[in-house]
Design an enzyme around this catalytic site. Structure first.
Site, PDB file in Angstrom:
ATOM      1  N   CYS A 390      46.636  31.898  53.198  1.00 40.86           N
ATOM      2  CA  CYS A 390      46.553  33.130  52.407  1.00 40.86           C
ATOM      3  C   CYS A 390      46.928  32.874  50.949  1.00 40.86           C
ATOM      4  O   CYS A 390      46.116  32.381  50.192  1.00 40.86           O
ATOM      5  CB  CYS A 390      47.408  34.226  53.042  1.00 40.86           C
ATOM      6  N   HIS A 516      45.376  34.359  58.214  1.00 45.44           N
ATOM      7  CA  HIS A 516      46.609  33.736  58.721  1.00 45.44           C
ATOM      8  C   HIS A 516      46.342  33.133  60.093  1.00 45.44           C
ATOM      9  O   HIS A 516      46.531  33.801  61.104  1.00 45.44           O
ATOM     10  CB  HIS A 516      47.725  34.779  58.816  1.00 45.44           C
ATOM     11  N   GLU A 518      48.040  31.195  61.740  1.00 45.29           N
ATOM     12  CA  GLU A 518      49.261  31.071  62.550  1.00 45.29           C
ATOM     13  C   GLU A 518      49.434  32.236  63.524  1.00 45.29           C
ATOM     14  O   GLU A 518      50.119  32.107  64.534  1.00 45.29           O
ATOM     15  CB  GLU A 518      50.493  30.943  61.633  1.00 45.29           C
TER      16      GLU A 518
END
Ligand code: GLN
Length: 539
Positions: A390, A516, A518
């Protein structure tokens, strides 16, 4: 299958791992049942999106765009579900809906009270979700401890439900057993009082999990069993572990599946049930072993400004562990506070000493940004694997624009509104929004992957779905020139001109995304970007 409900409550202390315990129970059942997880939070905020991350850890973004607390991250990572905003019930949400109904005249002028109106509303929300989602198993975690005033209506609502005719619901209570080192003894008194309090609220637990520094002794288990009217088999020891992913294995070892079968799944053939429940177990066990005893180690730097507060990057840390476990590599994280680099207190070489890969994670505002840009430049020029998340992608574009395209002082307008080269700027859709925090481009979106790129090579598809939380984007006006100098925009939004992935082809690993990754990584299904980043960092 009729929904079976598992309510998880906690006592003595908050923060003893109720979220992980709930997720771990789900983990043991997830391959065979459709699981839905509901979290009941006592606070009066309507949702946690606007709560300060310093106070509450990371803001976890769901596919539907909801900003929720970190427990949903545990649920998704352990159970593999895609949670929804509706599954987060806060007191604020419940009360505001009841107030709305009262204003509308739905209660026909009757006195509106916590019991029955608030509790009925909670029950109907819970049952409504179970029905809508066709949940086979619903896990309900009640935040805080059973004695808290602000979660009392949730406790009362589940008590009423538990004793409804035909309802299949059990209560798992997580309590805490301190170990006193001076006398070398486990002390069960706080837990005994806690269980007494739960019973006072009208709930007798079906399973008690005793969180303790060590394995629970027979003696401790006996005391808890007597106090909770349970058989000793129903007391599960929850000792401290080095990795949260170990918890399902510990619970299983303590016999929790036997009790779950006895209490909720007894109509199923036991052998079959146990076999099914354990079928993903071996793989999970092997991955956990890789986390605990990795064959090799790799040092990864995370450069940010909340580095003092590791909770704000919880999902990044987890995604690194997932990638590491699947490559049999232990991840050693080095936190780099980039203001230190900016202010010349530490040199880049020193900061990146022994570091094999660099991450610039999500972030906001200008503090530490110049330091991050310097680190990115260093990684780019020295062929050190770089993963940008990001903000980490936006700043990589700023760095490239400045140092390769020679756009002097190029910047993001988030940092310098007057910059001559606004290579990152506020998304047009965000321009009229003055109230910060209220909206961003949020949630899961489709990403199109360009043919022949590294991204296509690692994702092995031309379309992925990932989660976003941002307000700025790469300015389309500069894309041609940036591409001309060798940076590739390999991921695009579906119907908008928003760049989603960048990569540098002549670099070992230089990749960043506007999303994102993750947030959707799992231990048994690591995110491809993290996986390949670690793979390249191992050499
Ligand atoms: N501050 C940037 C933006 O709003 C990046 C946000 C983030 O990293 N989550 O676009």
């Amino acid at each position: 299958m009729k929904t079976k409900y598992i309510v998880v409550t906690g006592g003595v202390l908050s923060g003893i791992g109720k979220g992980v315990a709930t997720a771990s129970i789900g983990n043991l059942l997830c391959k065979n049942y459709k699981i839905v997880t509901v979290k009941c939070d006592g606070y009066l905020n309507i949702d946690p999106g606007t709560m300060n991350p310093i106070e509450h850890g990371e803001v976890f973004v769901l596919d539907d765009g909801a900003e929720v607390d970190m427990d949903f991250g545990h649920y998704e990572r352990f159970i593999g579900v895609n949670c929804k905003n509706e599954w987060n019930l806060t007191s604020g949400k419940i009360f505001s809906e009841v107030f709305e109904k009262e204003r509308r005249g739905d209660y026909l002028g009757r006195t509106v009270q916590v019991i029955p109106h608030i509790t009925e509303h909670i029950k109907s929300k819970i049952k409504g979700i179970a029905e809508k989602e066709k949940a086979e198993v619903m896990l309900i975690e009640i935040g805080g401890t059973v004695g808290d005033i602000e979660s009392s209506w949730f406790v009362e609502a589940v008590r009423q439900m538990k004793y409804e005719k035909g309802m299949e619901m059990i209560n798992v209570h997580l309590t805490f057993i301190p170990y006193l080192h001076t006398v070398e003894e486990q002390k069960t008194k706080p837990a005994q009082n806690d269980i007494a309090l739960l019973r006072e609220k009208g709930i007798n637990p079906d399973i008690v999990i005793g969180r303790c520094e060590q394995e629970l002794t027979e003696k401790s288990k006996n005391k808890l069993a007597v106090m909770s009217n349970l058989d000793i088999r129903q007391i599960i020891g929850g000792r401290d572990v080095a990795s949260v992913y170990e918890v399902p294995l510990i619970f299983e070892g303590e016999g929790i599946l036997e009790i779950l079968h006895e209490k909720l799944f007894s109509e199923e053939n036991k052998e079959e049930f146990m076999k099914k429940a354990k079928n993903h177990f071996e793989k999970w066990q092997a991955l956990v072993k890789n986390i605990l005893q990795p064959k090799r180690k790799v040092k990864i730097a995370i450069c940010g400004k909340y580095t003092g507060l590791k909770d704000s990057y919880a999902s990044v840390i987890e995604a690194l562990r997932h990638a590491g476990a699947n490559l049999d590599a232990g991840i050693e994280i080095k936190w780099i506070e980039t203001t230190e680099i900016e202010e010349g207190r530490i040199s880049i070489e020193e900061a990146l000493n022994e570091v094999k890969g660099v991450i610039v994670p999500g972030g906001f505002g200008s503090r530490g940004v110049e330091g991050k840009i310097e680190v990115i430049k260093y990684a780019r020029e020295n062929d050190i694997p770089y993963l940008g998340l990001c903000y980490g992608m936006q700043l990589a574009v700023v760095e490239f624009a400045r140092n390769v395209c020679e756009f002097d002082d190029a910047n993001s307008t988030e940092i310098d509104e007057m910059t001559k080269f606004p290579v990152v700027f506020l998304m047009p859709s965000q321009r009229d929004i003055i109230k910060k925090g209220a909206t961003m481009r949020l949630g899961g979106k489709d990403v199109l992957i360009k043919n022949g790129t590294y991204a296509e090579n690692i994702f092995k598809t031309n379309g992925i779905r990932r989660r976003f939380r941002h307000r700025y984007e790469i300015n389309p006006e500069y894309i041609k020139e940036i591409e001309h100098k060798g940076m590739i925009f390999s991921g695009m939004a579906k119907n908008e001109e928003i760049m989603q992935i960048i990569e540098l082809p002549n670099h070992r690993f230089f990749m960043a995304s506007q999303f994102h990754p993750e947030l959707t990584s799992r231990l048994d299904k690591p995110d491809e970007m993290f996986y390949n980043f670690i793979k390249e960092s191992l050499y």
